[in-house]
Write a protein that holds these residues in place. Structure first.
Motif, short mmCIF file in Angstrom:
data_model
loop_
_atom_site.label_atom_id
_atom_site.label_comp_id
_atom_site.label_asym_id
_atom_site.label_seq_id
_atom_site.Cartn_x
_atom_site.Cartn_y
_atom_site.Cartn_z
N PRO A 74 1.04 -1.23 -0.15
CA PRO A 74 -0.02 0.26 0.01
C PRO A 74 0.71 1.26 -0.12
O PRO A 74 1.90 1.05 0.60
CB PRO A 74 -0.59 0.03 1.35
N GLY A 75 0.28 2.38 -0.54
CA GLY A 75 1.13 3.51 -0.77
C GLY A 75 1.67 4.04 0.54
O GLY A 75 2.82 4.50 0.47
N LYS A 76 1.03 4.27 1.69
CA LYS A 76 1.62 4.73 2.75
C LYS A 76 3.00 3.92 3.30
O LYS A 76 3.95 4.35 3.79
CB LYS A 76 0.68 4.81 3.94
N ALA A 77 2.63 2.82 3.35
CA ALA A 77 3.87 1.64 3.65
C ALA A 77 5.03 1.88 2.59
O ALA A 77 6.38 2.03 3.10
CB ALA A 77 3.49 0.36 3.56
N VAL A 78 4.87 2.38 1.25
CA VAL A 78 6.10 2.43 0.50
C VAL A 78 6.78 3.68 0.89
O VAL A 78 7.79 3.75 0.99
CB VAL A 78 5.53 2.79 -1.13
N VAL A 79 5.77 4.90 1.05
CA VAL A 79 6.38 6.02 1.42
C VAL A 79 7.16 6.04 2.79
O VAL A 79 8.24 6.51 2.94
CB VAL A 79 5.41 7.26 1.80
N ASP A 80 6.55 5.38 3.69
CA ASP A 80 7.29 4.92 5.00
C ASP A 80 8.69 4.27 5.09
O ASP A 80 9.51 4.53 5.54
CB ASP A 80 6.21 4.25 6.07
N GLU A 84 12.32 5.71 5.71
CA GLU A 84 13.05 5.04 6.83
C GLU A 84 14.59 4.64 5.94
O GLU A 84 15.59 4.88 6.46
CB GLU A 84 12.53 3.75 6.85
N HIS A 85 14.68 4.32 4.65
CA HIS A 85 15.79 4.08 3.97
C HIS A 85 16.74 5.25 3.93
O HIS A 85 17.85 5.20 3.95
CB HIS A 85 15.21 3.58 2.51
N ALA A 86 16.04 6.62 3.61
CA ALA A 86 16.57 7.77 3.68
C ALA A 86 17.38 8.15 4.82
O ALA A 86 18.49 8.64 4.88
CB ALA A 86 15.54 8.84 3.13
N ALA A 87 16.51 7.81 6.31
CA ALA A 87 17.10 8.22 7.19
C ALA A 87 18.30 7.28 7.63
O ALA A 87 19.32 7.65 8.19
CB ALA A 87 15.85 7.90 8.37
N GLU A 88 18.11 6.06 7.08
CA GLU A 88 19.37 5.03 7.23
C GLU A 88 20.66 5.59 6.58
O GLU A 88 21.87 5.40 6.99
CB GLU A 88 18.99 3.78 6.82
#
Length: 94
Positions: A74-80, A84-88
């Motif tokens: 789902p869209g929100k999970a993709v954005v999340d 998360e990947h960007a923060a890592e």
């Protein structure tokens, strides 16, 4: 792992890195000839900013590609997941 696939983006990044490489060679020459420390630090600062800009362009590529997000998520999970990947990446390299 995401890679840079856009040929225009690749060329721009390589061009930017070659300019930084030239700046660094110029700084080495300045040091060898005994240039003023303030002039050297100014050039070092400019080189660092250019390298930082290249870093953020590559980081942007990694964020836009989204990392490993399963199909049908789902869209929100993709954005999340992308956030998360960007923060890592920022925590690891920033």
């Amino acid at each position: 792992m995401p890679t840079i696939r856009d040929e225009t983006h690749k060329k721009e990044l390589i061009h930017r890195l070659r300019r930084v490489e030239g700046q660094l060679r110029g700084i080495q020459a300045m040091i060898e000839k005994g240039s003023d420390c303030e002039a050297i630090t100014q050039q070092l600062s400019a080189s660092r900013r250019a390298l930082d800009k290249a870093f953020y362009h590559v980081l942007s590529c990694a964020i836009q590609s989204g990392g490993e997000v399963p199909a049908g998520t789902p869209g929100k999970a993709v954005v999340d997941k992308r956030l998360e990947h960007a923060a890592e990446l920022l925590a690891k390299f920033g």
